[in-house]
Design a protein around this motif. Structure first.
Motif, PDB file in Angstrom:
ATOM      1  N   GLY A  58       0.823  -1.212   0.000  1.00 43.52           N
ATOM      2  CA  GLY A  58       0.000   0.000   0.000  1.00 43.52           C
ATOM      3  C   GLY A  58       0.852   1.256   0.000  1.00 43.52           C
ATOM      4  O   GLY A  58       0.578   2.208  -0.741  1.00 43.52           O
ATOM      5  N   TYR A  61       2.406   1.607  -3.432  1.00 48.65           N
ATOM      6  CA  TYR A  61       1.428   2.065  -4.413  1.00 48.65           C
ATOM      7  C   TYR A  61       1.213   3.577  -4.316  1.00 48.65           C
ATOM      8  O   TYR A  61       1.128   4.269  -5.323  1.00 48.65           O
ATOM      9  CB  TYR A  61       0.093   1.334  -4.226  1.00 48.65           C
ATOM     10  CG  TYR A  61      -0.912   1.725  -5.280  1.00 48.65           C
ATOM     11  CD1 TYR A  61      -0.877   1.145  -6.539  1.00 48.65           C
ATOM     12  CD2 TYR A  61      -1.878   2.696  -5.031  1.00 48.65           C
ATOM     13  CE1 TYR A  61      -1.777   1.512  -7.523  1.00 48.65           C
ATOM     14  CE2 TYR A  61      -2.780   3.065  -6.002  1.00 48.65           C
ATOM     15  CZ  TYR A  61      -2.728   2.484  -7.245  1.00 48.65           C
ATOM     16  OH  TYR A  61      -3.604   2.859  -8.221  1.00 48.65           O
ATOM     17  N   ASP A  67       0.248   4.168 -11.520  1.00 50.92           N
ATOM     18  CA  ASP A  67      -1.054   3.972 -10.881  1.00 50.92           C
ATOM     19  C   ASP A  67      -1.944   3.117 -11.758  1.00 50.92           C
ATOM     20  O   ASP A  67      -1.778   3.065 -12.978  1.00 50.92           O
ATOM     21  CB  ASP A  67      -1.768   5.314 -10.680  1.00 50.92           C
ATOM     22  CG  ASP A  67      -1.252   6.082  -9.483  1.00 50.92           C
ATOM     23  OD1 ASP A  67      -0.603   5.473  -8.613  1.00 50.92           O
ATOM     24  OD2 ASP A  67      -1.499   7.295  -9.413  1.00 50.92           O
ATOM     25  N   ASP A  80      -8.149   6.767  -6.553  1.00 54.71           N
ATOM     26  CA  ASP A  80      -7.604   5.452  -6.203  1.00 54.71           C
ATOM     27  C   ASP A  80      -6.498   5.578  -5.169  1.00 54.71           C
ATOM     28  O   ASP A  80      -6.423   4.793  -4.225  1.00 54.71           O
ATOM     29  CB  ASP A  80      -7.123   4.698  -7.446  1.00 54.71           C
ATOM     30  CG  ASP A  80      -5.912   5.321  -8.109  1.00 54.71           C
ATOM     31  OD1 ASP A  80      -5.842   6.558  -8.173  1.00 54.71           O
ATOM     32  OD2 ASP A  80      -5.035   4.555  -8.561  1.00 54.71           O
ATOM     33  N   ASP A  81      -5.652   6.615  -5.307  1.00 55.13           N
ATOM     34  CA  ASP A  81      -4.610   6.838  -4.302  1.00 55.13           C
ATOM     35  C   ASP A  81      -5.237   7.153  -2.944  1.00 55.13           C
ATOM     36  O   ASP A  81      -4.765   6.670  -1.919  1.00 55.13           O
ATOM     37  CB  ASP A  81      -3.704   8.001  -4.707  1.00 55.13           C
ATOM     38  CG  ASP A  81      -2.800   7.664  -5.879  1.00 55.13           C
ATOM     39  OD1 ASP A  81      -2.562   6.468  -6.119  1.00 55.13           O
ATOM     40  OD2 ASP A  81      -2.338   8.601  -6.555  1.00 55.13           O
ATOM     41  N   VAL A  84      -6.614   3.970  -1.337  1.00 53.34           N
ATOM     42  CA  VAL A  84      -5.526   3.156  -0.782  1.00 53.34           C
ATOM     43  C   VAL A  84      -4.984   3.824   0.483  1.00 53.34           C
ATOM     44  O   VAL A  84      -4.701   3.156   1.479  1.00 53.34           O
ATOM     45  CB  VAL A  84      -4.402   2.933  -1.821  1.00 53.34           C
ATOM     46  CG1 VAL A  84      -3.180   2.277  -1.186  1.00 53.34           C
ATOM     47  CG2 VAL A  84      -4.916   2.095  -2.970  1.00 53.34           C
ATOM     48  N   TRP A  87      -7.405   3.133   3.335  1.00 53.49           N
ATOM     49  CA  TRP A  87      -7.261   1.741   3.774  1.00 53.49           C
ATOM     50  C   TRP A  87      -5.980   1.579   4.580  1.00 53.49           C
ATOM     51  O   TRP A  87      -5.973   0.954   5.642  1.00 53.49           O
ATOM     52  CB  TRP A  87      -7.249   0.805   2.567  1.00 53.49           C
ATOM     53  CG  TRP A  87      -6.831  -0.571   2.951  1.00 53.49           C
ATOM     54  CD1 TRP A  87      -7.601  -1.526   3.543  1.00 53.49           C
ATOM     55  CD2 TRP A  87      -5.523  -1.130   2.824  1.00 53.49           C
ATOM     56  NE1 TRP A  87      -6.855  -2.659   3.771  1.00 53.49           N
ATOM     57  CE2 TRP A  87      -5.565  -2.438   3.345  1.00 53.49           C
ATOM     58  CE3 TRP A  87      -4.318  -0.655   2.312  1.00 53.49           C
ATOM     59  CZ2 TRP A  87      -4.456  -3.271   3.378  1.00 53.49           C
ATOM     60  CZ3 TRP A  87      -3.209  -1.484   2.350  1.00 53.49           C
ATOM     61  CH2 TRP A  87      -3.290  -2.770   2.868  1.00 53.49           C
TER      62      TRP A  87
END
Length: 124
Positions: A58, A61, A67, A80-81, A84, A87
């Protein structure tokens, strides 16, 4: 991750960090390096090396210039970043809070029963 799911995740993390008797944000962040070391040495039973590897992926990423959804696509590329990131922060803060609690009990505290966050005695 949908906008509502991200907001719910952020709210859960906030409630977890700000709950009475719960380790605070700064305490949890300071515990992360110790927790990583304890997991790598096999001393902390609350997290597996596999889960630790997922958290590491993570981080990679987020800092990687590559990406799944390119960042030049305005808000969609950043979403999306951000998902992540949420999370990762939720996982790190939750895991480090459990680590601090485990450490406060001398590293011998039994993990909660099946109803708790470690249904099989291990997290991962």
């Amino acid at each position: 991750m949908a906008k509502a799911a991200r907001a719910a995740q952020a709210w859960r993390v906030y409630r977890q960090v700000s709950g009475p008797g719960s380790p605070g944000f700064a305490t949890r962040l300071r515990a992360v390096p110790k927790m990583v070391g304890a997991v790598m040495r096999g001393q902390y039973p609350g997290m597996t090396k596999g889960k630790l590897a997922m958290l590491g992926l993570g981080v990679v990423y987020i800092i990687s210039p590559i990406d799944v959804i390119p960042d030049f696509l305005a808000l969609i590329g950043v979403a999306d970043d951000f998902g992540v990131f949420l999370w990762l922060m939720g996982s790190l803060l939750g895991e480090s809070g459990r680590y601090v609690d485990w450490e406060r009990h001398g590293g011998v505290r039994a993990f909660p029963s099946a109803a708790g966050p470690f249904p099989h005695g291990r997290r991962g």
